[in-house]
Structures are given as structure tokens and as C-alpha cells.
Design an enzyme around this catalytic site. Structure first.
Site, PDB file in Angstrom:
ATOM      1  N   SER A 132     -28.686   6.575  23.421  1.00  0.00           N
ATOM      2  CA  SER A 132     -27.423   7.261  23.703  1.00  0.00           C
ATOM      3  C   SER A 132     -26.238   6.409  23.223  1.00  0.00           C
ATOM      4  CB  SER A 132     -27.328   7.574  25.200  1.00  0.00           C
ATOM      5  OG  SER A 132     -26.316   8.521  25.455  1.00  0.00           O
ATOM      6  N   HIS A 177     -33.129  14.574  25.873  1.00  0.00           N
ATOM      7  CA  HIS A 177     -32.350  13.359  25.642  1.00  0.00           C
ATOM      8  C   HIS A 177     -32.970  12.126  26.291  1.00  0.00           C
ATOM      9  CE1 HIS A 177     -28.934  10.934  24.592  1.00  0.00           C
ATOM     10  NE2 HIS A 177     -28.679  10.643  25.861  1.00  0.00           N
ATOM     11  N   ASP A 213     -32.076  17.790  21.266  1.00  0.00           N
ATOM     12  CA  ASP A 213     -31.177  16.862  21.966  1.00  0.00           C
ATOM     13  C   ASP A 213     -29.749  17.166  21.533  1.00  0.00           C
ATOM     14  OD1 ASP A 213     -29.879  14.786  23.181  1.00  0.00           O
ATOM     15  OD2 ASP A 213     -30.940  13.186  22.131  1.00  0.00           O
TER      16      ASP A 213
END
Length: 611
Positions: free
Chosen positions: A124, A303, A188
Site C-alpha cells: 500500500s 488489497h 484491488d
């Protein structure tokens, strides 16, 4: 022709790199530190936490030079010519990097990774920080900065886009694309989110995305909780999917978002991975893979499930599971089969709505692939080399009489001169076509720094531009347009001047003669515009003969004296070809004209004194 993106994906998945990198990412996300350092065999893994901030906290792009980045990212900031626009990066990521850079922990990190094999990784927002650290290390190694890793690879998982098109071009220009691998799951939203105008996101959707990101941070911070605590409703999931899909599709054409991919993107599905390094194709496939049927996967889980995805892909590759190729009957070539395997690996099946568009996208990629175009140009250059050789022979034949400039200008041998003119035109078409491809981004972004092409362009300019000047003055275009230098010079020569002057020292090996004194005259006059300056100087002499106004006459004499000094310096340093001093060359005639004019002027002064 071969489509290799799925082969690269399989190679990546079969190595332990992804699994090890993700393992270190989970440790970093669960720790209280901004990064963790772990050793695995001879490699140092540095994983950056992805829970430090949210991608929604600041989607604004700011210059990478902000807050001292001018020195930290000098090769990226110092673009010239077409690359002079400022490089923009995500403000939140840059703020995290600068905070880390100014800490004592970062100085320890630099000392620990110096002269080692290093893998930087992050999940991320941690991927954005890892990318900035990698860029800083690469910039340091390019200069004489602090110690840098011996080898470097940056692997990110579900990372938001970091920078703009200028960053993407700069990474290509520096040949750093192979240092970055961005792993992206098929559904994602995080790697796609900054392609959307977040300021136009409906408030209820902002709330849903914020809650979803908080649940992600909680899940990775406390990995004992295997599922997100927050679940989207069917309506929320549909609205979010539609919002991201529509705006990512719009980003392909309109470029409303400042963000663009850089490096390699491994587009992953349960079936495999396809590695793509073309930024335009990546944006296209980010849209098409996202819009494909999600099957049993969900936006909430994708994710934070990269560990499961990597394990599944690796297992499929290691067990030699064959990807199902649902080919149309008309498609039976090996290349077409490779395209089908790449689509299947990225998660696009033949029955999906965007399958035909994705296939066309990959097939187009083959023909616009910069390195392939560069190789094709090298073949074309070899084919036009005989044209250049014939002009060289022509120059040798003319050197003893009046030089090839004047021979071509006066067309002394009509048949031979016509052939030389045809060769001149063919070479001009080749180089104009090359510049058109470069302008359309069909060639590598560091093309203008490659010694082969810089030197070839310089040699062409020195050999052929004198013929262009001769043609310009033979056709008397200077009488209607003005002199060649301000009004007639082709753009390609100005571009080649910039390539030569801005090239790195190792690229311009031919320039080493500047440090040495020549023992004989150059094969080609080192100022390709020398003859244009001769024509202007002859015009000044002609006007000086008839000029009666003392002020204007003095100005003309200044121009004549200026060129005389310039030409004498070139001749003294032997930076001109022997054709310049041929008995009947324009330059030799100009020298005689100046002598005659000086005698006449001296006689006039003497007569005035006697009176």
C-alpha cells in the site's frame, strides 16, 4: 514475434522473491516502526510499513524538489530540453519519505545497505515510500553521493501510483524501469484509485472508502484478524466498482489525473501474472482487468490478500499447471497463443467484455515497443549508410578543386550532383522520420543519450548540412527568406546540436580531441554551419564595397573582422576540412575579396592623409 509478458510473470512467480518480500511486508505492517530490516542469505530486505497514512489523506501531486528533493533526486529534477518539466509525486508519500530521510534510523539504513544486494518492498502506501527510497538510492549511485547498494530491486504490493508522466519518462530515460516491480491484484482498487478525480467522489462513497481503508489498516496491523471488519453492501460495492472503472477508462484518453505508472507492473490473477513496462498499456490493462468478471474475489479482500495470491500463482507455476487457452479458430500462430496466455494470466478470459480490446492493446504494444522500434531503426540506418558513403566519396573527389560545398552549389557535374542530391534527400527523410518517432514516444526515452545515435547524428550533420546550405544559396532562397542560419536551418540540425552538447561525457567520446592539438586537418569541418557563415561574410564584403555611410560601413567591417577571427581560429586548431582551403572555394574567394577590400580601404585612407 513473441509475447513475453506472461513468461516474465511466470519467471517472477517461480522465484522466492515475491513470497519473501510479502513476508517482510507483513512484518513491517505489524510493527511499530516505519520500516524493518531483515537479512536473507546475502540479500538485505527493507520493508516499509503501509499503515503510516492513507492514500486519501492527500492525493495532491507536488514537485519532487519540494523540501530539499532538488539534491536528493538530482538526476530526476535536472531534465533538459523536452524533459525539463518538473517531476510531480504524491504529496503524502513525499512527506513520509522526507520525514524518514531526516531521521537517524535512515542514516543507519544507508550504512547497512551500502555495497549490498538490497530489496526494498512495501504494501500500500509503504510501496510508495519504498519507491522513493529506491529512487533516492539510484540517484545517489548516479552521482557521487552517499554509499549506495551494489544491486537494487524495489517490489511493491497494491501500491497507489506515485508520480506523473514526467517521473515515468525520467525513469525510462535513466534506464531504471527494471529496478521496479509493482504487483497489482486484478480487483484491488488502491493501485487504480489515484487515476480517479477524488475531489469528485460522492461524499457517501468517500465515507465508504475511508471506512474500508481503516479496516485494511486494522487487518494488516493485527494479522490475527484474517478478514476486514468492514464489509461493503452490494450497492456500495457496485457504486465503487463503477466509479473506479469509469474514471480509469477516462484516464487512458483524457489524462485528467496527473498520475502515471512507471517501472514494471505485474498484473496478477489467480491464473498467473503478466509483466508490462509500457505506461500507456499498463493504464489500459488496469482498466480492462478491473472490469473483467471478479468471480469469487471481492474488493474488500483483494488489497490485503497478496500473500494468498502470490502463493496461488507460485503453486500454479511450480506444479506446471497449464493456462487454458481458449483460442478462436482463426488464431493459431505462436504469437497469438502468447497473447492469449498473457491475457489469461492477467485475469481476462476470451468471453469477458474487454477481451478483444485487451488483445488489440497487447498486439499494438508489440509494434510500438520502443526497443523494437529502435532495433528496426538500426536496420534502416544500415540501409541508408550507402547514401552517406557516396556523399563521402563525392567530397573526396572535390577536395582538391573547389571543395564539395561549391561543387554542389554550382552543379559542375550534373549527373553526379543529381545523385548526391538524391542521397541528401533520402538521408534527410530518414532522420526526420526518426525524430517524428521520438516525438511520438515510439523510441526509448534515453534514445538521445545513446552513443550510437548521438555520434551517427553528429556525423550526418557535419557531412550533409553543408550540402543543405549549398542548395539553399544555389536556389537563392536567401534573397526571399533571408540567410540560412536564422531562416532556413532544418529543425533536425538544432536537435542534433542539443544531443551533442548535452550528452554525457562517455557518450561523446569523439569530443576527446578537444583536449588535444590536431596534427592534421579534420575530415569534416567541425562547425556544420561554417559555409552559411561564409555566405553571410561574403554578403558583408559585397555591401561594404558600395556602402558610403561611415557608421554602417564600420558595422559591416566589425562583422567581417568577427568572422575572420572565427575562421582563423578554426584553421589554426585544424578544425576545418581541407576543402575549406581549396583554391576556388567560397572561403578562399572571400579571403581574396577581403584582402582586396582592405587594400582599397588603405589606399583611400592614404589618399585622405595626403590631401
Amino acid at each position: 514475434r513473441f509475447e513475453t509478458s506472461h513468461v516474465l510473470g511466470a519467471l517472477l512467480a517461480s522465484s522466492p522473491l515475491l513470497a519473501q518480500a510479502w513476508s517482510h511486508c507483513t512484518h513491517a505492517n505489524a510493527s511499530n516502526s516505519s520500516f524493518v530490516v531483515e537479512h536473507h542469505d546475502d540479500t538485505v530486505y527493507v520493508a516499509f510499513s503501509g499503515t503510516q497514512t492513507s492514500a486519501l489523506s492527500s492525493s495532491v501531486a507536488v514537485p519532487i524538489s519540494t523540501g530539499g528533493g532538488q539534491e536528493l533526486f538530482a538526476p530526476l529534477v535536472g531534465g533538459k530540453g523536452d524533459d525539463a518539466q518538473p517531476v510531480l509525486v504524491q504529496a503524502a508519500a513525499l512527506r513520509l519519505f522526507l520525514s524518514l530521510y531526516n531521521s537517524s534510523e535512515f542514516r543507519l539504513l544507508v550504512s547497512e545497505t551500502g555495497s549490498r544486494s538490497v530489496v526494498l518492498t512495501g504494501h500500500s502506501m509503504g510501496g510508495c515510500v519504498a519507491s522513493l527510497v529506491a529512487l533516492h538510492f539510484l540517484c545517489s549511485s548516479a552521482g557521487s553521493g552517499s554509499p549506495s547498494p551494489a544491486s537494487l530491486l524495489c517490489i511493491t504490493f497494491g501500491s497507489p501510483l506515485l508520480g506523473d508522466d514526467a517521473l515515468s519518462r525520467a525513469v525510462l530515460r535513466e534506464r531504471w524501469s527494471g529496478r521496479f516491480c509493482h504487483v497489482v491484484a486484478q480487483h484491488d482498487i488502491m493501485p487504480r484509485l489515484l487515476l480517479c478525480p477524488l475531489n469528485s467522489m460522492p461524499p457517501r462513497l468517500v465515507t465508504s472508502v475511508t471506512d474500508l481503508m481503516q479496516s485494511w489498516h486494522f487487518a494488516v496491523r493485527y494479522p490475527g484478524f484474517s478478514r476486514p471488519s468492514f464489509r461493503l453492501s452490494d450497492d456500495q460495492r457496485t457504486e465503487l466498482h463503477r466509479f473506479v472503472g469509469v474514471h480509469v477508462a477516462a484516464a487512458e484518453q483524457q489524462q485528467k489525473s496527473p498520475y502515471r505508472p512507471f517501472g514494471n507492473h505485474a498484473l496478477c490473477s489467480a491464473e498467473g501474472a503478466a509483466c508490462i513496462d509500457d505506461p500507456l498499456i499498463v493504464v489500459k490493462l488496469l482498466h480492462l482487468t478491473f472490469m473483467a468478471d471478479p468471480g469469487s474475489s471481492s474488493i474488500e479482500e483483494q488489497h490485503i490478500s497478496y500473500g494468498d495470491l502470490v502463493a496461488e500463482i507460485s503453486q500454479n507455476v511450480l506444479s506446471k499447471k497449464r493456462i487454458r487457452i481458449e483460442e478462436e479458430p482463426t488464431r493459431s500462430s505462436g504469437y497469438s497463443a502468447g497473447v492469449s496466455m498473457a491475457l489469461e494470466a492477467s485475469g481476462i478470459r476470451i468471453q469477458d467484455m474487454g477481451a478483444a480490446e485487451a488483445r488489440e492493446c497487447l498486439e499494438t504494444r508489440m509494434w510500438r515497443r520502443p526497443n523494437m522500434n529502435c532495433a528496426s531503426l538500426a536496420i534502416k540506418l544500415a540501409k541508408v549508410t550507402p547514401c552517406r558513403a557516396q556523399i563521402e566519396w563525392y567530397k573526396t573527389l572535390c577536395d582538391d578543386d573547389m571543395g564539395y560545398y561549391d561543387c554542389f552549389k554550382h552543379r559542375k557535374a550534373a549527373k553526379r550532383d543529381a545523385k548526391v542530391n538524391m542521397n541528401r534527400i533520402k538521408l534527410g527523410h530518414f532522420w526526420d522520420g526518426l525524430l517524428a518517432k521520438l516525438q511520438d514516444n515510439e523510441l526509448p526515452h534515453d534514445f538521445h543519450r545513446r552513443s550510437k545515435w548521438v555520434n551517427a547524428a553528429q556525423f550526418y550533420k557535419l557531412l550533409v548540412e553543408p550540402l543543405d546550405i549549398a542548395e539553399y544559396y544555389r536556389c537563392k532562397l536567401h534573397e526571399t527568406r533571408g540567410h540560412y542560419l536564422p531562416h532556413g536551418r532544418a529543425r533536425r540540425y538544432e536537435v542534433f546540436d542539443r544531443w551533442w552538447n548535452e550528452g554525457e561525457e562517455e557518450v561523446r567520446e569523439a569530443a576527446t580531441w578537444k583536449k588535444k592539438k590536431r596534427s592534421k586537418f579534420a575530415g569534416l569541418t567541425q562547425d556544420s554551419c561554417f559555409w552559411a557563415k561564409v555566405e553571410e561574410a561574403r554578403e558583408c564584403v559585397k555591401r561594404a564595397r558600395a556602402e558610403k555611410n561611415p557608421a554602417k560601413l564600420a558595422k559591416l567591417w566589425d562583422s567581417v573582422s568577427g568572422f575572420e577571427g572565427f575562421a582563423n581560429r578554426l584553421i589554426e586548431r585544424k578544425e576545418v576540412s581541407v576543402d575549406v582551403m581549396a583554391p576556388r572555394s567560397s572561403y578562399s574567394l572571400w579571403v581574396e575579396e577581403v584582402k582586396e577590400l582592405k587594400l582599397k580601404r588603405a589606399s583611400s585612407v592614404l589618399v585622405g592623409v595626403e590631401r
